[in-house]
Design a protein around this motif. Structure first.
Motif, PDB file in Angstrom:
ATOM      1  N   GLN A   6       6.375  -7.990   5.784  1.00 53.19           N
ATOM      2  CA  GLN A   6       6.060  -8.377   4.412  1.00 53.19           C
ATOM      3  C   GLN A   6       6.836  -7.510   3.418  1.00 53.19           C
ATOM      4  OE1 GLN A   6       1.806  -8.276   3.958  1.00 53.19           O
ATOM      5  NE2 GLN A   6       1.455  -9.926   5.452  1.00 53.19           N
ATOM      6  N   ARG A   7       6.925  -6.225   3.713  1.00 50.86           N
ATOM      7  CA  ARG A   7       7.684  -5.315   2.847  1.00 50.86           C
ATOM      8  C   ARG A   7       9.154  -5.224   3.258  1.00 50.86           C
ATOM      9  NH1 ARG A   7       3.953  -1.977   0.076  1.00 50.86           N
ATOM     10  NH2 ARG A   7       1.835  -2.067   0.921  1.00 50.86           N
ATOM     11  N   SER A  65       1.263  -8.691   9.566  1.00 50.89           N
ATOM     12  CA  SER A  65       1.852  -7.692   8.676  1.00 50.89           C
ATOM     13  C   SER A  65       2.886  -6.808   9.372  1.00 50.89           C
ATOM     14  CB  SER A  65       0.756  -6.790   8.090  1.00 50.89           C
ATOM     15  OG  SER A  65      -0.177  -7.551   7.360  1.00 50.89           O
ATOM     16  N   TYR A  66       2.587  -6.380  10.594  1.00 51.87           N
ATOM     17  CA  TYR A  66       3.486  -5.401  11.225  1.00 51.87           C
ATOM     18  C   TYR A  66       3.549  -5.569  12.737  1.00 51.87           C
ATOM     19  CZ  TYR A  66      -0.929  -2.941  12.127  1.00 51.87           C
ATOM     20  OH  TYR A  66      -2.205  -2.627  12.548  1.00 51.87           O
ATOM     21  N   LEU A  67       4.574  -4.951  13.304  1.00 50.94           N
ATOM     22  CA  LEU A  67       4.794  -4.879  14.754  1.00 50.94           C
ATOM     23  C   LEU A  67       4.993  -3.417  15.114  1.00 50.94           C
ATOM     24  CD1 LEU A  67       7.206  -7.014  16.928  1.00 50.94           C
ATOM     25  CD2 LEU A  67       7.557  -4.548  16.800  1.00 50.94           C
ATOM     26  N   ASP A  68       4.296  -2.943  16.137  1.00 47.86           N
ATOM     27  CA  ASP A  68       4.454  -1.568  16.619  1.00 47.86           C
ATOM     28  C   ASP A  68       5.408  -1.546  17.794  1.00 47.86           C
ATOM     29  OD1 ASP A  68       2.827  -0.455  14.759  1.00 47.86           O
ATOM     30  OD2 ASP A  68       1.055  -0.331  16.032  1.00 47.86           O
ATOM     31  N   SER A 121       0.701  -0.144   5.769  1.00 45.96           N
ATOM     32  CA  SER A 121       0.574  -1.219   6.751  1.00 45.96           C
ATOM     33  C   SER A 121      -0.336  -2.350   6.298  1.00 45.96           C
ATOM     34  CB  SER A 121       0.034  -0.661   8.076  1.00 45.96           C
ATOM     35  OG  SER A 121       0.879   0.344   8.589  1.00 45.96           O
ATOM     36  N   GLU A 122      -1.122  -2.124   5.251  1.00 44.99           N
ATOM     37  CA  GLU A 122      -2.048  -3.148   4.800  1.00 44.99           C
ATOM     38  C   GLU A 122      -1.300  -4.355   4.252  1.00 44.99           C
ATOM     39  OE1 GLU A 122      -4.593  -1.284   2.003  1.00 44.99           O
ATOM     40  OE2 GLU A 122      -5.656  -0.064   3.490  1.00 44.99           O
ATOM     41  N   SER A 123      -1.862  -5.528   4.474  1.00 40.29           N
ATOM     42  CA  SER A 123      -1.233  -6.761   4.027  1.00 40.29           C
ATOM     43  C   SER A 123      -1.183  -6.824   2.505  1.00 40.29           C
ATOM     44  CB  SER A 123      -2.009  -7.961   4.581  1.00 40.29           C
ATOM     45  OG  SER A 123      -1.390  -9.166   4.220  1.00 40.29           O
ATOM     46  N   ILE A 124      -0.122  -7.412   1.958  1.00 43.98           N
ATOM     47  CA  ILE A 124       0.034  -7.552   0.513  1.00 43.98           C
ATOM     48  C   ILE A 124       0.082  -9.050   0.172  1.00 43.98           C
ATOM     49  CG2 ILE A 124       1.225  -5.353   0.246  1.00 43.98           C
ATOM     50  CD1 ILE A 124       3.871  -6.816   0.245  1.00 43.98           C
ATOM     51  N   TRP A 142       5.810 -10.503  -1.158  1.00 39.39           N
ATOM     52  CA  TRP A 142       6.623 -10.313   0.041  1.00 39.39           C
ATOM     53  C   TRP A 142       8.104 -10.219  -0.336  1.00 39.39           C
ATOM     54  CZ3 TRP A 142       4.393 -14.218   4.191  1.00 39.39           C
ATOM     55  CH2 TRP A 142       3.065 -13.888   4.444  1.00 39.39           C
ATOM     56  N   VAL A 143       8.792  -9.306   0.298  1.00 38.54           N
ATOM     57  CA  VAL A 143      10.216  -9.099   0.023  1.00 38.54           C
ATOM     58  C   VAL A 143      11.036 -10.144   0.772  1.00 38.54           C
ATOM     59  CG1 VAL A 143      12.131  -7.464   0.159  1.00 38.54           C
ATOM     60  CG2 VAL A 143       9.806  -6.641  -0.299  1.00 38.54           C
ATOM     61  N   ALA A 144      12.000 -10.729   0.100  1.00 37.52           N
ATOM     62  CA  ALA A 144      12.842 -11.771   0.698  1.00 37.52           C
ATOM     63  C   ALA A 144      14.123 -11.156   1.260  1.00 37.52           C
ATOM     64  CB  ALA A 144      13.181 -12.833  -0.345  1.00 37.52           C
ATOM     65  N   PRO A 145      14.734 -11.796   2.249  1.00 41.21           N
ATOM     66  CA  PRO A 145      16.013 -11.297   2.771  1.00 41.21           C
ATOM     67  C   PRO A 145      17.117 -11.418   1.722  1.00 41.21           C
ATOM     68  CG  PRO A 145      15.462 -13.438   3.732  1.00 41.21           C
ATOM     69  CD  PRO A 145      14.260 -12.983   2.974  1.00 41.21           C
ATOM     70  N   THR A 146      18.109 -10.559   1.823  1.00 38.95           N
ATOM     71  CA  THR A 146      19.214 -10.585   0.870  1.00 38.95           C
ATOM     72  C   THR A 146      20.084 -11.814   1.105  1.00 38.95           C
ATOM     73  OG1 THR A 146      20.631  -9.287   2.347  1.00 38.95           O
ATOM     74  CG2 THR A 146      19.249  -8.065   0.788  1.00 38.95           C
TER      75      THR A 146
END
Length: 375
Positions: free
Chosen positions: A150-151, A52-55, A322-325, A330-334
């Motif tokens: 994801q977002r 989901s994320y990277l810190d 931060s929670e997985s969706i 999931w948002v796609a690239p433009t």
């Protein structure tokens, strides 16, 4: 590096390079384009990585940092306490009256030098440890920058604030800086990597910068983040283990397992004739001088400490964000980013020697011209 001077007066654009009084600033985004460099976090600034994320900004130091902190003072202690008395012993034996003068010189020098070496080593250890403890003190009030793929958003919590700020990934500004200055030791050159944004409500500017060894290392750090956000890398091991010393089931930091894996590989290479006796001996001497597995154990302790501090300071809104969706959300690239990324790869393949920042500038200029014609 003077960050105030290293700020752009024009709208940022990937590939744009601007001079400032002591150096030059070059933008890598907005619109995070592929750089072609290896995605490697040389400075170990990346902390936790999951699906989901990277810190970013709260990673543990490398084992080499602890080896330096422990090994340099210990080497200086051995040099002062034993090597110098031994030199005096040889001098007394060679130029004096034999063993009697040699032993007398060694004893007098040892009695004098031993405690100087002890206190000098302790002072060196304190000075090398001080920046690390200062960093721990800052981490108590600092929340790492979090990249949610994801977002496709980035979450910042500026120091001294409690409310997180969420920025679209493709609008994030990233840059590398190159600066130089003259000191009593000559001309010194510095490099850095930075990210920043304008607050969506107030328009206030926020930046996060840190030094790197060189411009390629700065770009590789950005590439590690970009590759994660674009689903090209998925684990911390992929961006912090260039020597491949971590097994499939090992934790993604330089703990004791890395030491054992390195020693196992060394003996395999020695048996295969890839390493000689001198290299094997040097490896063991180096790790004896740096206290064997103690630096690796300190890295493990540091990882646990940083994680505890991050959990305590993280706002509730950031935890929920931060929670997985579900994957269908999931948002796609433009389409613009997809087109520009494809164009960058085409130009890099046809002109491998062209600097990536020059390719970025060409692609963004082409996109700007195309948008003007469309309008």
């Amino acid at each position: 590096m003077d960050s105030k001077n290293a700020q752009s007066e024009q709208p940022p654009r990937a590939g744009r390079s601007e001079p400032f009084p002591s150096g030059r600033l070059t933008f890598l985004s907005p619109n995070p384009l592929p750089t072609g460099l290896p995605p490697v976090d040389h400075g170990h600034a990346v902390g936790e990585v999951n699906n989901s994320y990277l810190d970013f900004g709260a990673g543990a130091t490398s084992v080499f940092g602890w080896q330096s902190t422990l090994g340099i003072p210990f080497f200086c202690f051995l040099l002062g306490a034993f090597f110098f008395p031994f030199v005096v012993f040889l001098g007394g034996f060679t130029f004096g009256n034999g063993w009697e003068d040699a032993l007398w010189g060694w004893r007098v020098t040892f009695d004098f030098a031993f405690w100087i070496a002890v206190w000098g080593g302790l002072f060196g250890f304190f000075m090398l440890s001080l920046p690390r403890w200062q960093a721990y003190a800052k981490l108590k009030n600092v929340v790492p920058t979090r990249f949610n793929r994801q977002r496709r958003e980035v979450c910042f919590v500026p120091e001294g604030q409690k409310e997180p700020i969420f920025i679209p990934w493709e609008e994030l500004v990233a840059w590398v800086t190159e600066a130089q200055g003259v000191t009593e030791y000559g001309v010194q050159r510095q490099y850095g990597f930075g990210i920043g944004f304008y607050h969506p409500d107030t328009g206030e500017k926020y930046t996060l910068e840190f030094e790197t060894y060189g411009q390629p290392q700065a770009i590789s750090t950005w590439e590690a983040i970009r590759a994660y956000m674009e689903y090209e890398v998925h684990t911390l091991k992929e961006i912090q283990d260039p020597l491949e010393l971590q097994g499939p089931d090992d934790p993604p930091w330089e703990g004791v397992h890395v030491f054992h894996n390195a020693r196992k590989r060394l003996h395999e290479e020695y048996r295969e004739g890839k390493r000689g006796v001198l290299y094997l001996t040097g490896w063991y001497l180096y790790h004896l001088m740096t206290f064997w597995t103690l630096p690796n154990r300190l890295v493990e302790w540091e990882v646990r400490k940083i994680k505890r501090m991050s959990r305590k300071t993280m706002p509730k809104a950031m935890v929920e964000w931060s929670e997985s969706i579900p994957e269908d959300q999931w948002v796609a690239p433009t389409e613009e980013l997809k087109h520009q990324s494809k164009r960058v790869l085409e130009l890099k393949k046809s002109n491998p020697q062209t600097p990536i920042t020059q390719i970025f500038a060409q692609v963004t200029e082409e996109s700007g011209a195309s948008a003007s014609m469309t309008a």
